[in-house]
Scaffold this active site. Structure first.
Site, PDB file in Angstrom:
ATOM      1  N   ALA A  60       9.628  48.549   4.931  1.00  0.00           N
ATOM      2  CA  ALA A  60       9.996  49.093   3.618  1.00  0.00           C
ATOM      3  C   ALA A  60       9.228  50.350   3.224  1.00  0.00           C
ATOM      4  O   ALA A  60       9.504  50.925   2.191  1.00  0.00           O
ATOM      5  CB  ALA A  60       9.824  48.022   2.555  1.00  0.00           C
ATOM      6  N   SER A 114      46.409  76.369  44.851  1.00  0.00           N
ATOM      7  CA  SER A 114      45.559  76.814  43.744  1.00  0.00           C
ATOM      8  C   SER A 114      46.356  77.216  42.519  1.00  0.00           C
ATOM      9  O   SER A 114      47.495  77.685  42.620  1.00  0.00           O
ATOM     10  CB  SER A 114      44.723  78.020  44.192  1.00  0.00           C
ATOM     11  OG  SER A 114      43.878  77.610  45.228  1.00  0.00           O
ATOM     12  N   ASN A 157       3.795  57.288  12.639  1.00  0.00           N
ATOM     13  CA  ASN A 157       3.828  57.708  11.233  1.00  0.00           C
ATOM     14  C   ASN A 157       4.515  59.054  11.038  1.00  0.00           C
ATOM     15  O   ASN A 157       5.029  59.346   9.972  1.00  0.00           O
ATOM     16  CB  ASN A 157       2.419  57.775  10.660  1.00  0.00           C
ATOM     17  CG  ASN A 157       1.808  56.381  10.550  1.00  0.00           C
ATOM     18  OD1 ASN A 157       2.471  55.445  10.125  1.00  0.00           O
ATOM     19  ND2 ASN A 157       0.569  56.238  10.970  1.00  0.00           N
ATOM     20  N   ARG A 210       5.970  60.836   5.932  1.00  0.00           N
ATOM     21  CA  ARG A 210       5.488  61.826   6.901  1.00  0.00           C
ATOM     22  C   ARG A 210       6.533  62.190   7.961  1.00  0.00           C
ATOM     23  O   ARG A 210       6.369  63.161   8.680  1.00  0.00           O
ATOM     24  CB  ARG A 210       4.199  61.308   7.566  1.00  0.00           C
ATOM     25  CG  ARG A 210       2.984  61.472   6.674  1.00  0.00           C
ATOM     26  CD  ARG A 210       1.778  60.748   7.227  1.00  0.00           C
ATOM     27  NE  ARG A 210       1.873  59.313   6.986  1.00  0.00           N
ATOM     28  CZ  ARG A 210       0.969  58.424   7.401  1.00  0.00           C
ATOM     29  NH1 ARG A 210      -0.075  58.824   8.105  1.00  0.00           N
ATOM     30  NH2 ARG A 210       1.112  57.139   7.142  1.00  0.00           N
ATOM     31  N   ALA A 216      41.918  74.990  43.764  1.00  0.00           N
ATOM     32  CA  ALA A 216      41.127  75.578  42.687  1.00  0.00           C
ATOM     33  C   ALA A 216      42.011  75.949  41.504  1.00  0.00           C
ATOM     34  O   ALA A 216      43.141  76.418  41.678  1.00  0.00           O
ATOM     35  CB  ALA A 216      40.406  76.822  43.188  1.00  0.00           C
ATOM     36  N   LEU A 259       7.932  44.269   8.724  1.00  0.00           N
ATOM     37  CA  LEU A 259       7.800  45.130   7.545  1.00  0.00           C
ATOM     38  C   LEU A 259       8.396  46.506   7.844  1.00  0.00           C
ATOM     39  O   LEU A 259       7.982  47.182   8.790  1.00  0.00           O
ATOM     40  CB  LEU A 259       6.330  45.270   7.152  1.00  0.00           C
ATOM     41  CG  LEU A 259       5.598  43.962   6.829  1.00  0.00           C
ATOM     42  CD1 LEU A 259       4.234  44.259   6.225  1.00  0.00           C
ATOM     43  CD2 LEU A 259       6.412  43.087   5.888  1.00  0.00           C
ATOM     44  N   GLY A 284      -7.167  50.544   9.811  1.00  0.00           N
ATOM     45  CA  GLY A 284      -8.055  49.517   9.279  1.00  0.00           C
ATOM     46  C   GLY A 284      -9.063  49.133  10.363  1.00  0.00           C
ATOM     47  O   GLY A 284      -8.696  48.985  11.526  1.00  0.00           O
ATOM     48  N   THR A 304       1.302  46.059   2.077  1.00  0.00           N
ATOM     49  CA  THR A 304       1.779  45.142   3.128  1.00  0.00           C
ATOM     50  C   THR A 304       1.698  43.684   2.674  1.00  0.00           C
ATOM     51  O   THR A 304       2.557  42.879   3.028  1.00  0.00           O
ATOM     52  CB  THR A 304       0.970  45.333   4.424  1.00  0.00           C
ATOM     53  OG1 THR A 304      -0.430  45.309   4.113  1.00  0.00           O
ATOM     54  CG2 THR A 304       1.294  46.651   5.095  1.00  0.00           C
TER      55      THR A 304
HETATM   56  C1  UD1 Z   1      -1.618  49.289   8.222  1.00  0.00           C
HETATM   57  C2  UD1 Z   1      -2.788  48.317   8.078  1.00  0.00           C
HETATM   58  C3  UD1 Z   1      -3.995  48.854   8.846  1.00  0.00           C
HETATM   59  C4  UD1 Z   1      -3.603  49.074  10.290  1.00  0.00           C
HETATM   60  C5  UD1 Z   1      -2.357  49.949  10.418  1.00  0.00           C
HETATM   61  C6  UD1 Z   1      -1.865  49.929  11.837  1.00  0.00           C
HETATM   62  C7  UD1 Z   1      -2.670  47.213   5.901  1.00  0.00           C
HETATM   63  C8  UD1 Z   1      -3.184  47.196   4.518  1.00  0.00           C
HETATM   64  N1  UD1 Z   1      -3.126  48.185   6.699  1.00  0.00           N
HETATM   65  O1  UD1 Z   1      -2.002  50.515   7.626  1.00  0.00           O
HETATM   66  O2  UD1 Z   1      -5.067  47.937   8.765  1.00  0.00           O
HETATM   67  O3  UD1 Z   1      -4.675  49.653  10.981  1.00  0.00           O
HETATM   68  O4  UD1 Z   1      -1.302  49.462   9.595  1.00  0.00           O
HETATM   69  O5  UD1 Z   1      -0.790  50.790  12.018  1.00  0.00           O
HETATM   70  O6  UD1 Z   1      -1.889  46.356   6.255  1.00  0.00           O
HETATM   71  N2  UD1 Z   1       5.266  48.422   4.425  1.00  0.00           N
HETATM   72  C9  UD1 Z   1       6.176  47.746   3.619  1.00  0.00           C
HETATM   73  N3  UD1 Z   1       5.973  47.657   2.284  1.00  0.00           N
HETATM   74  C10 UD1 Z   1       4.877  48.185   1.678  1.00  0.00           C
HETATM   75  C11 UD1 Z   1       3.947  48.865   2.491  1.00  0.00           C
HETATM   76  C12 UD1 Z   1       4.165  48.954   3.846  1.00  0.00           C
HETATM   77  O7  UD1 Z   1       7.179  47.247   4.139  1.00  0.00           O
HETATM   78  O8  UD1 Z   1       4.769  48.048   0.465  1.00  0.00           O
HETATM   79  C13 UD1 Z   1       5.487  48.504   5.861  1.00  0.00           C
HETATM   80  C14 UD1 Z   1       5.657  49.928   6.366  1.00  0.00           C
HETATM   81  O9  UD1 Z   1       7.026  50.259   6.393  1.00  0.00           O
HETATM   82  C15 UD1 Z   1       5.091  49.847   7.775  1.00  0.00           C
HETATM   83  C16 UD1 Z   1       4.035  48.760   7.656  1.00  0.00           C
HETATM   84  O10 UD1 Z   1       4.337  48.005   6.507  1.00  0.00           O
HETATM   85  O11 UD1 Z   1       6.079  49.427   8.694  1.00  0.00           O
HETATM   86  C17 UD1 Z   1       2.627  49.331   7.570  1.00  0.00           C
HETATM   87  O12 UD1 Z   1       2.494  50.089   6.398  1.00  0.00           O
HETATM   88  P1  UD1 Z   1       1.710  51.449   6.374  1.00  0.00           P
HETATM   89  O13 UD1 Z   1       1.734  51.982   5.007  1.00  0.00           O
HETATM   90  O14 UD1 Z   1       2.184  52.335   7.463  1.00  0.00           O
HETATM   91  O15 UD1 Z   1       0.231  50.915   6.667  1.00  0.00           O
HETATM   92  P2  UD1 Z   1      -0.950  51.708   7.301  1.00  0.00           P
HETATM   93  O16 UD1 Z   1      -1.590  52.548   6.277  1.00  0.00           O
HETATM   94  O17 UD1 Z   1      -0.508  52.364   8.554  1.00  0.00           O
HETATM   95 CA    CA Z   2       1.575  52.805   9.625  1.00  0.00          CA
END
Ligand code: UD1
Ligand code: CA
Length: 467
Positions: free
Chosen positions: A10, A407, A229, A15, A382, A8, A141, A83
């Site tokens: 996207a 040199s 992040n 931040r 040199a 993942l 989480g 996610t």
């Molecule tokens: C997520 C987990 C959390 C965990 C943490 C660890 C979920 C709901 N939460 O939270 O339990 O403790 O990671 O780091 O899964 N992404 C997408 N598409 C989306 C949303 C996210 O591709 O629509 C990708 C982001 O780019 C990232 C990853 O998924 O690589 C995690 O997403 P992020 O929003 O950072 O989740 P956290 O809030 O960190």
């Molecule tokens: Ca994250």
């Protein structure tokens, strides 16, 4: 069982405050996503998917540059709805019946052994999640377990009760489960939660409700499974990575003046009894032979050092090969295709480009040697310069064996100097010099006796001020 990996990538990465997608930010000189792909590469996968939302070309280029251009499918997620939603976009492309490993592109330092354990030794009819314990679990989480220590659910920080907030075991986001489970559960996810997102983590409660075991694999080394992040976390991750690399090198018998002040952004192979002083940066692929000494604040990129080489302080080496017992620097610059033979000396403020210096050559001070070949045992005085560029083309300077260059000489290339020749100091050499010949190419000194220097008439000070 065949394995599909879903990475993942996207999320907006807001931040980071960057126009570059977060997974492409560099960790140890490589995009974070490449670290993940390298780990995945060792798993023997059937198919790899990367979920992205923007910057596809940048992703593709980064993958191509790292040799990962085949075998990766990029899947577009138009809106970042969570996610669970992200994994759902991939589902139609996944080979039915495969095990699916979900990884995050912002968790770059995945330990291979952990991933292997996850995909090889865990039961395949279960859901496995990687967890870890943190002193400060805020933002993550939480892993909720029952009295029998069985995992029952994952609750996001923002949805947690006070009781759940007190839990120290967190979800790393790494999850493995069979495709048929995902196909059944992903459509059941809702976004009725604090963030209004479709959480992948909600599949855990759905599994438990169906009596399917959820296994937790606890990562001992928390730092290795934490996400990035923001830039502070990226910098912390970089330090963690560099320190663990430095410790590996120390364990292999390499001396580092300070493991906290060593940076390797790439791959390195180092021999025995090597000393590396503070502030050294190694980039790309470097090879260092036995008994080498690398002085403080040296930068080396794609360099090969023979045995017992000394690189003195503040030298910059890029794409160079340095033979045994040679000494380079301080303040030397070796540019790509510099080949130094054995026992060569390149001293301070000497720049070398695309040149070969055979065994025993000395260029100790303030020179530029470009597009040149220098024969064994020659001495470059040199201030000597090769004038290799006529404004349009580059030309070659050939210097034979045992040549002595006085040199401040200039070689207007193309030009060739025969074996054993001597070039007088201050010469501008425009024509070839035969072997064993002295070339003097400068004006003779003139002496004018009894010369009285002209002195301008002095204006008295008071007068000067009033004008
Ligand atoms: C997520 C987990 C959390 C965990 C943490 C660890 C979920 C709901 N939460 O939270 O339990 O403790 O990671 O780091 O899964 N992404 C997408 N598409 C989306 C949303 C996210 O591709 O629509 C990708 C982001 O780019 C990232 C990853 O998924 O690589 C995690 O997403 P992020 O929003 O950072 O989740 P956290 O809030 O960190
Ligand atoms: Ca994250």
């Amino acid at each position: 069982m065949a394995l599909s990996v879903v990475i993942l990538a996207a999320g907006q990465g807001r931040r980071m405050q960057s126009s570059l997608p977060k997974p492409l930010h560099l960790l140890a000189g490589k995009p974070m996503l490449m670290h993940v792909l390298e780990a995945v590469d060792q798993l023997g996968t059937d198919e790899v998917f990367v979920v992205y939302s923007n910057g596809l070309e940048a992703y593709e280029n980064a993958c191509k540059n790292s040799g990962f251009d085949n075998n990766i499918s990029f899947i577009y997620q138009e809106k970042q709805l969570g996610t669970g939603h992200a994994v759902h976009q991939v589902l139609p492309h996944v080979n039915p019946g495969n095990q699916v490993l979900v990884l995050f592109a912002d968790v770059p330092l995945l330990p291979i052994s952990l991933l292997q354990e996850l995909v090889n030794t865990q039961r395949h009819d279960t859901v496995s999640v990687v967890t870890t314990e943190l002193d400060d679990p805020s933002g993550f989480g939480r892993i909720v377990r029952d009295q029998n220590r069985q995992i029952v659910s994952i609750v996001e920080h923002k949805d947690s009760s006070d009781l759940e907030l007190a839990i120290n075991e967190i979800n790393t986001g790494i999850m493995r489960l069979p495709e048929p489970y995902l196909s059944k559960w992903l459509p059941q996810l809702t976004n009725e939660n604090a963030q209004g997102e479709y959480y992948l983590t909600d599949v855990v409660a759905l599994a438990v409700a169906e009596g399917i075991a959820v296994e937790g694999l606890v990562a001992e080394d928390s730092q290795s499974v934490l996400g990035v992040n923001d830039r502070t976390q990226l910098a912390q991750m970089e330090r963690y990575y560099q320190l663990s690399l430095a410790e590996d090198l120390l364990n292999q018998g390499i001396s580092l003046a300070d493991p906290h002040r060593f940076d390797c952004r790439g791959d390195v192979e180092i021999g025995k009894d090597v000393f590396i002083d503070v502030g050294v940066i190694l980039e790309g692929t470097n090879k260092v032979g036995d008994g080498c000494h690398i002085g403080p604040h040296v930068v080396m990129k794609n360099v090969t050092l023979g045995d017992n080489v000394r690189i003195e302080a503040f030298s910059l080496l890029d794409g160079a090969v340095v033979g045994n017992r040679s000494i380079v620097g301080p303040y030397a610059r070796l540019r790509p295709y510099s080949h130094l033979g054995e026992d060569v000396k390149v001293g301070n403020f000497v720049e070398i480009k695309k040149s070969t210096l055979a065994a025993g050559v000395k260029a100790n001070h303030l020179s530029y040697i470009g597009d040149a070949q220098v024969g064994a045992g020659s001495n470059i005085g040199a201030g000597t310069i090769t004038c290799n560029y006529d404004g349009k083309n580059k030309h070659i300077t050939e210097i034979g064996k045992g040549v002595f260059v006085g040199s401040n000489s200039s070689f207007v290339a193309p030009v060739s100097i025969g074996e054993g020749a001597t070039v007088a100091a201050g010469s501008v050499i425009t024509d070839n010099v035969p072997a064993n010949t002295l070339a003097i190419a400068r004006n003779r000194q003139q002496l004018v006796a009894d010369w009285q220097a002209k002195v301008s008439e002095r204006v008295p000070l008071e007068q000067e001020e009033s004008t």
